[in-house]
Write an enzyme that holds these catalytic residues in place. Sequence first.
Site, PDB file in Angstrom:
ATOM      1  N   GLY A  15       0.855  -1.187   0.000  1.00 42.20           N
ATOM      2  CA  GLY A  15       0.000   0.000   0.000  1.00 42.20           C
ATOM      3  C   GLY A  15       0.888   1.232   0.000  1.00 42.20           C
ATOM      4  O   GLY A  15       2.019   1.183   0.491  1.00 42.20           O
TER       5      GLY A  15
ATOM      6  N   GLN B 262       3.195   9.873   1.052  1.00 41.12           N
ATOM      7  CA  GLN B 262       4.429   9.103   1.214  1.00 41.12           C
ATOM      8  C   GLN B 262       5.390   9.311   0.051  1.00 41.12           C
ATOM      9  O   GLN B 262       6.544   8.888   0.122  1.00 41.12           O
ATOM     10  CB  GLN B 262       4.107   7.609   1.328  1.00 41.12           C
ATOM     11  CG  GLN B 262       3.411   7.240   2.632  1.00 41.12           C
ATOM     12  CD  GLN B 262       3.244   5.751   2.737  1.00 41.12           C
ATOM     13  OE1 GLN B 262       2.309   5.189   2.195  1.00 41.12           O
ATOM     14  NE2 GLN B 262       4.170   5.089   3.415  1.00 41.12           N
TER      15      GLN B 262
ATOM     16  N   CYS C 163       5.493  -0.067   7.711  1.00 40.87           N
ATOM     17  CA  CYS C 163       5.163   1.087   6.870  1.00 40.87           C
ATOM     18  C   CYS C 163       6.436   1.526   6.147  1.00 40.87           C
ATOM     19  O   CYS C 163       7.493   1.609   6.764  1.00 40.87           O
ATOM     20  CB  CYS C 163       4.654   2.219   7.765  1.00 40.87           C
ATOM     21  SG  CYS C 163       4.267   3.720   6.862  1.00 40.87           S
ATOM     22  N   LEU C 164       6.317   1.815   4.855  1.00 40.95           N
ATOM     23  CA  LEU C 164       7.501   2.228   4.091  1.00 40.95           C
ATOM     24  C   LEU C 164       8.062   3.555   4.601  1.00 40.95           C
ATOM     25  O   LEU C 164       9.239   3.841   4.396  1.00 40.95           O
ATOM     26  CB  LEU C 164       7.167   2.337   2.598  1.00 40.95           C
ATOM     27  CG  LEU C 164       6.775   1.023   1.909  1.00 40.95           C
ATOM     28  CD1 LEU C 164       6.383   1.286   0.458  1.00 40.95           C
ATOM     29  CD2 LEU C 164       7.889   0.000   1.988  1.00 40.95           C
TER      30      LEU C 164
ATOM     31  N   HIS D 283      -4.876   1.493   7.139  1.00 37.78           N
ATOM     32  CA  HIS D 283      -3.531   2.056   7.289  1.00 37.78           C
ATOM     33  C   HIS D 283      -3.316   3.200   6.276  1.00 37.78           C
ATOM     34  O   HIS D 283      -2.824   4.267   6.633  1.00 37.78           O
ATOM     35  CB  HIS D 283      -2.496   0.932   7.085  1.00 37.78           C
ATOM     36  CG  HIS D 283      -1.073   1.359   7.159  1.00 37.78           C
ATOM     37  ND1 HIS D 283      -0.232   0.986   8.195  1.00 37.78           N
ATOM     38  CD2 HIS D 283      -0.323   2.149   6.337  1.00 37.78           C
ATOM     39  CE1 HIS D 283       0.961   1.538   7.986  1.00 37.78           C
ATOM     40  NE2 HIS D 283       0.935   2.237   6.870  1.00 37.78           N
ATOM     41  N   GLU D 284      -3.732   2.967   5.034  1.00 39.95           N
ATOM     42  CA  GLU D 284      -3.535   3.986   3.994  1.00 39.95           C
ATOM     43  C   GLU D 284      -4.475   5.189   4.209  1.00 39.95           C
ATOM     44  O   GLU D 284      -4.081   6.328   3.977  1.00 39.95           O
ATOM     45  CB  GLU D 284      -3.728   3.389   2.595  1.00 39.95           C
ATOM     46  CG  GLU D 284      -2.763   2.260   2.245  1.00 39.95           C
ATOM     47  CD  GLU D 284      -1.309   2.567   2.527  1.00 39.95           C
ATOM     48  OE1 GLU D 284      -0.879   3.711   2.350  1.00 39.95           O
ATOM     49  OE2 GLU D 284      -0.585   1.650   2.955  1.00 39.95           O
TER      50      GLU D 284
ATOM     51  N   HIS E  92      -2.921   7.444   6.622  1.00 43.65           N
ATOM     52  CA  HIS E  92      -1.886   8.321   6.041  1.00 43.65           C
ATOM     53  C   HIS E  92      -2.498   9.630   5.552  1.00 43.65           C
ATOM     54  O   HIS E  92      -1.951  10.702   5.764  1.00 43.65           O
ATOM     55  CB  HIS E  92      -1.200   7.637   4.853  1.00 43.65           C
ATOM     56  CG  HIS E  92      -0.023   6.794   5.246  1.00 43.65           C
ATOM     57  ND1 HIS E  92       1.083   7.304   5.882  1.00 43.65           N
ATOM     58  CD2 HIS E  92       0.221   5.470   5.088  1.00 43.65           C
ATOM     59  CE1 HIS E  92       1.954   6.348   6.104  1.00 43.65           C
ATOM     60  NE2 HIS E  92       1.456   5.210   5.629  1.00 43.65           N
TER      61      HIS E  92
HETATM   62 ZN    ZN Z   1       2.323   3.395   5.849  1.00 46.37          ZN
END
Ligand code: ZN
Length: 181
Positions: free
Chosen positions: A46, A51, A96-97, A138-139, A142
Amino acid sequence: MSLLPITIYGEEILRKKAKEITAIDDELITLVKDMFDTMRNANGIGLAANQVNLDKQIFIVDISPVEGYEKVKPLIAINPKIIASSNETEPFEEGCLSLPTLRADVFRPAAIKLRYLDLNEEEQEIEADGLLARVFQHESDHLIGKLIPDRIDNKSKKKLSNVLDSLLKRQIETDYPIFIK
Ligand code: ZN
């Protein structure tokens, strides 16, 4: 293939509510392609626009690399909104990236309903549970400026303070490009 650098914990844009998208144009379509390249290159499932340092309400999801989810189609969600959540919550270890090396058990509703616009500017609704519900939440987080540390209790957060500190100091190594001011 274009890889976009990924913003890391500490960047202000990860803490802002992203701006609504008003036009689905060629620029946005290119962005979506670049976001897929960037997410897949980083082995993510995701990715939200902030991000990649863009203030826009859009995220992409593709959980098909995960065993058991091979048949789940990738999804592009523009101006997404969670419109229903189950009362039942469940824990799941998230990463998470934008928070490389950090892993934490996060409790979230087990099932949700997401409303969003697709690339044809058509309103869609999707019900999800399991991993898909997890990634959607989660997204969506963000895009309202929330990250994993905001979704865990203080005790768990304390345990992560060393990792969070090293992320703030950029004492990290990633195998994907990161955003540096
Ligand atoms: Zn994330």
